[in-house]
Design an enzyme around this catalytic site. Sequence first.
Site, PDB file in Angstrom:
ATOM      1  N   HIS A   1       1.019  -0.995   0.118  1.00  0.00           N
ATOM      2  CA  HIS A   1       0.020   0.021   0.077  1.00  0.00           C
ATOM      3  C   HIS A   1       0.836   1.344  -0.047  1.00  0.00           C
ATOM      4  O   HIS A   1       2.096   1.244   0.632  1.00  0.00           O
ATOM      5  CB  HIS A   1      -0.736   0.015   1.211  1.00  0.00           C
ATOM      6  CG  HIS A   1      -1.982   1.087   1.398  1.00  0.00           C
ATOM      7  ND1 HIS A   1      -1.614   2.204   1.799  1.00  0.00           N
ATOM      8  CD2 HIS A   1      -3.319   0.937   1.322  1.00  0.00           C
ATOM      9  CE1 HIS A   1      -2.915   3.053   1.793  1.00  0.00           C
ATOM     10  NE2 HIS A   1      -3.749   2.341   1.510  1.00  0.00           N
TER      11      HIS A   1
ATOM     12  N   ASP B   1       3.420  -4.250   8.010  1.00  0.00           N
ATOM     13  CA  ASP B   1       2.039  -3.416   8.017  1.00  0.00           C
ATOM     14  C   ASP B   1       0.923  -4.348   8.352  1.00  0.00           C
ATOM     15  O   ASP B   1       0.573  -5.224   7.213  1.00  0.00           O
ATOM     16  CB  ASP B   1       2.082  -2.605   6.636  1.00  0.00           C
ATOM     17  CG  ASP B   1       0.652  -2.170   6.319  1.00  0.00           C
ATOM     18  OD1 ASP B   1      -0.195  -2.208   7.353  1.00  0.00           O
ATOM     19  OD2 ASP B   1       0.615  -1.486   5.072  1.00  0.00           O
TER      20      ASP B   1
ATOM     21  N   GLN C   1      -4.356  -4.857   7.493  1.00  0.00           N
ATOM     22  CA  GLN C   1      -5.266  -5.723   6.880  1.00  0.00           C
ATOM     23  C   GLN C   1      -4.923  -7.055   7.750  1.00  0.00           C
ATOM     24  O   GLN C   1      -5.760  -8.095   7.303  1.00  0.00           O
ATOM     25  CB  GLN C   1      -5.181  -5.837   5.332  1.00  0.00           C
ATOM     26  CG  GLN C   1      -5.285  -4.534   4.559  1.00  0.00           C
ATOM     27  CD  GLN C   1      -6.496  -4.213   4.546  1.00  0.00           C
ATOM     28  OE1 GLN C   1      -7.503  -5.026   4.924  1.00  0.00           O
ATOM     29  NE2 GLN C   1      -6.873  -2.800   4.109  1.00  0.00           N
TER      30      GLN C   1
ATOM     31  N   LYS D   1     -10.255  -0.264  10.840  1.00  0.00           N
ATOM     32  CA  LYS D   1     -10.541  -1.408  10.130  1.00  0.00           C
ATOM     33  C   LYS D   1     -10.820  -2.604  11.139  1.00  0.00           C
ATOM     34  O   LYS D   1     -11.156  -3.594  10.606  1.00  0.00           O
ATOM     35  CB  LYS D   1      -9.253  -1.884   9.162  1.00  0.00           C
ATOM     36  CG  LYS D   1      -9.062  -0.810   8.275  1.00  0.00           C
ATOM     37  CD  LYS D   1      -7.810  -1.286   7.315  1.00  0.00           C
ATOM     38  CE  LYS D   1      -7.073  -0.252   6.603  1.00  0.00           C
ATOM     39  NZ  LYS D   1      -7.837   0.717   5.598  1.00  0.00           N
TER      40      LYS D   1
ATOM     41  N   CYS E   1      -4.909   2.532  -3.591  1.00  0.00           N
ATOM     42  CA  CYS E   1      -3.470   3.181  -3.105  1.00  0.00           C
ATOM     43  C   CYS E   1      -2.183   2.034  -3.067  1.00  0.00           C
ATOM     44  O   CYS E   1      -1.516   1.796  -2.344  1.00  0.00           O
ATOM     45  CB  CYS E   1      -3.550   3.448  -1.539  1.00  0.00           C
ATOM     46  SG  CYS E   1      -4.716   4.429  -1.394  1.00  0.00           S
TER      47      CYS E   1
END
Lengths: 148, 409
Positions: free
Chosen positions: B123, B200, B203, B226, B366
């Site tokens: 991303h 990261d 998600q 999220k 993104c």
Amino acid sequence: MSLNGLNSLYREVILDHSEHPHHKQSLSSATNKITLKNPTCGDVINLEIKLDGDKITDIGFTGEGCTISQSSASMMTDAVLNKTTAESLEMAHIFSDMVMGKEHSQADLDKLGDAAILSSIMQFPARIKCATLCWWALRKSLGDEDDD
Amino acid sequence: MDKQLQQIRKDFPILNQKVNDEPLVYLDNAATSQKPNQVIDEVVRYYKNDNANTRRGVHTLGERATEEFETARQKVQQFINAKESREIIFTKGATDSLNLVASTYGEDNIAAGDEIVISIMEHHSNLIPWQQLANRKKAILKYIGLTADGQLDMEDAKKKITDKTKIVSITHASNVLGVTNDIKQLAQIAHAHKAIMVADGAQAVPHMPVDVQDLNVDFYAFSGHKMLAPMGIGVLYGKADLLKVMSPYQYGGEMIDFVEKYQSTWTDIPWKFEAGTQNVSGAVGLGKAIDYLSSIGMENVENYEKDLVAYVLPKLLEIDGLTVYGPHDADHHSGVISFNLQNLHPHDVATALDMDGVAIRAGHHCAQPLMKYLNLVATARASFYIYNNKQDADELIQAICDTKEFFKV
């Protein structure tokens, strides 16, 4: 479940322009060129114009985008070909006002030709930028940078 | 278990509405999740009863607010199994967390000629901070590529990570391809070359159990919004020994020890990285979201979503003219499913699905370098979460079929 509401956006004429875009080609003798992108969706338009004096004697576009952006560009090229820069910019302003829902006279809309059909885009706020990208490219390539 | 998850929809008031005269089917969870009443009520309760600025006043409300903020930190610590709560830094979100690492650890430790290794599926939030750091320092940015079915190429990772590599930063779960990366193995490779490992987790944390000690990552970033929490709160986990020696991220109130006219000293971690008034209600909401997810159990969340993917992915693959990106094997695909329908632009697909009440994302997500790598301009993306069910999956399939019919593709 119903996509009936889509008919107001994706009218036959819009789908026709999208499937068979007019003037979708690069010009060999362009006097004005510009590339504009819509960073939110990745749509790209390369607009090329041939000016003879202040008259648009040829116009072409390449790039990629959705049904709305492609058909809008196609209809715009039809509308401004053989017009003066002043006439074209006036049309760009009428188009901009139209999709933002501002008042416009029928005489003004008639100047836009097929492109006037995109007034339906008002009902789909997320898609207004798709329709206006090519007109922004036209304005920028003709040196009209006013925000409105 | 399934029964419990079937019942949780009633906790999400936003789902109970019509969009364009059709019942809302919310499938844009990779962009942001919806919030349950429990979280919304907790934020309201905080503001109605306990609101004050933290770590300043001596009055009772100030103490309460401070305690609730620090309790939320402990909840995060336990949720991702960090060793100590001071390894949890509150940020605005995953983007802020990754920028923090790049502009503190990165700024302190990267020199000309050093290598930073990321992947082509990142991303922008885990790409641009490293790209700009590399440009500032004249360092070298390297990209790990993908296998044919869209998974991270671990053989390429072994080649790209070298003794010159100082930082490896990879997404734990892709926001486009629906793949989950082997962060634990990547950390082993990075550490063998004396590089640090950043992940990261934006998600990943909402959808699966995450244990930062087991992964042995040096930094781990994720967002609250999220995972059922409010927007504007996020987390950076960092190993204490690294955080202690790093430069501050921002300067101002609450991050200082002593301030004199020409010199200052910094307070201890984690507060050294939390300058200015913090998003206390966001942290309190995140704490409640963690309670909510923990009461279900993250393994149950993971299994429930796996079942949904096993149900919907084959149905999508059956649709003539529909292309799914990433692995086609449901066992290797998360609830993030990117697709295109013939040559129809994904924005046209998303507008059509919206008319059927189905909310999906369309665009480059993104991840422009990934789109270019895959020779795509954009994709449509449906992403599932715990309150989605098989009926939502059926509505998605039906809406896609309606769209095919409308556009005659």
